[in-house]
Design an enzyme around this catalytic site. Structure first.
Site: not given
Length: 367
Positions: A127, A155, A230, A254, A287, A309
């Site tokens: 990234q 990004t 991204k 993000h 998500g 996460r």
């Protein structure tokens, strides 16, 4: 107590980590509406399963940019993983490799590209943010390439850092024993002192706010690695990204950490997929917590998904074993979802297997 799903690692990580660290990983921008919506939007998509199909054998394998992986579930870039666990990115790299999937290393990692490469074989993406000093960008890209990384995830949704209020309240700073390993020995010039998320005393102040589409073309002149863009949320930008030479698109907000009140990525996905007209693969992050979520993303046209996460929380809870378990649980759930929906391979997952809130009532085809 046995952990039976990905979300359970969240509470374990919260109990284990210092508040400043947990909040950095967990929080979103401002009201955190999009943070909630990234999850809630998945819950509003329902299945239309097909029955009495021989699902004895399920094949989840796929290819991403020509690289064969065991499943369409990959690891998203997340910064500062050694805040979660001393093994940090090493553990994540080993777990992704063991699962036969791709890891994306954050350029703000607490382990360098060389260190991550040293963990053994594996398909890894890097990234990248574009910095004011283009020499820094060139050095980072060259090092990633030399270390065997296979693609750049650029990004593009961060000309400035989003306002993450918990980081401001906690006065977030990187713990003194950790460094941004990819920047050691690079000349970064004078750091900007600002107060965006207490982070700007690091490299954040160096992110180039003038970044534009021409920089994607410039990147292609310094590397042969394919570039995934991204942070795309609209069909318009998807089309421009392809014109600019993007090899693929990651629909991402993000982790809801930049602009609040953008749609959930699963809600933005179909517009982007339609705009690309199959010219490049489209991926999604944001998500995903269940195998059912993976299926829904693929039914809406994604070629694969990335998780962020869940990896960091599992890493905090159980290190490498935790990350392995998260990838295995999602794999098992996804396989079960495919079987119960009547799909034996990824190519059999279609738009007709789901119904969304924006679908018009269906007139069923005559059999």
């Amino acid at each position: 107590m046995e952990i039976t799903n990905v979300t359970e690692y969240d509470a374990i990580a919260k109990a284990k980590l210092p508040k400043m660290v947990y909040d950095y990983y967990a929080s979103g921008a401002e009201d955190q509406w999009t943070l909630q919506e990234n999850r809630n939007a998945f819950a509003r998509i329902l299945f239309r399963p097909r029955i009495l199909i021989d699902v004895n054998k399920i094949d989840m394998a796929t290819t991403v940019l020509g690289f064969k992986i065991s499943m369409p579930i990959m690891v998203a870039p997340t910064a500062f993983q050694k805040m979660a666990h001393p093994d940090g990115e090493y553990a994540t790299a080993r777990a992704a490799s063991a699962a036969g999937t791709i890891m994306t290393l954050s350029s703000w990692a607490t382990s360098s590209v060389e260190e991550v490469a040293s963990t053994g074989p594996g398909i890894r993406f890097f990234q990248l943010y574009v910095y004011k000093n283009r020499k820094v960008v060139e050095q980072l890209v060259r090092r990633a390439e030399k270390a065997g990384f296979k693609a750049i995830a650029l990004t593009v949704d961060t000309p400035r850092l989003g306002r993450r209020e918990s980081d401001i309240k906690n006065r977030f700073t990187l713990p003194p024993n950790l460094t941004l390993k990819n920047f050691e020995g690079l000349d970064l010039g004078k750091m900007d002192e600002a107060n965006d998320s207490g982070l700007a005393s690091y490299v954040a102040g160096q992110i180039d706010r003038t970044l534009s589409w021409k920089d994607i073309q410039w990147l292609q002149t310094i590397t042969n690695m394919p570039i995934l863009v991204k942070g795309v949320l609209t069909g318009e930008d998807a089309r421009i990204a392809i014109q600019a030479g993007a090899a693929g698109i990651i629909v991402s907000n993000h982790g809801a950490r930049q602009l609040d009140y953008v749609p959930a990525t699963i809600s933005a996905l179909e517009e982007v997929v339609k705009a690309t007209q199959g010219r490049v693969p489209v991926f999604l992050d944001g998500g995903v917590r269940r195998g059912t979520d993976v299926f829904k993303a693929l039914a809406l046209g994604a070629s694969g998904i990335f998780i962020g996460r869940p990896v960091v929380f599992a890493l905090a809870a159980e290190g490498e074993a935790g990350v392995k378990k998260v990838l295995q649980m999602l794999r098992d759930e996804f396989e079960l979802t495919m079987a119960l929906s009547g799909c034996r391979s990824l190519s059999e997952i279609t738009r007709n297997h789901i119904v969304t809130e924006w679908d018009t009532p269906r007139h069923l085809p005559r059999l």
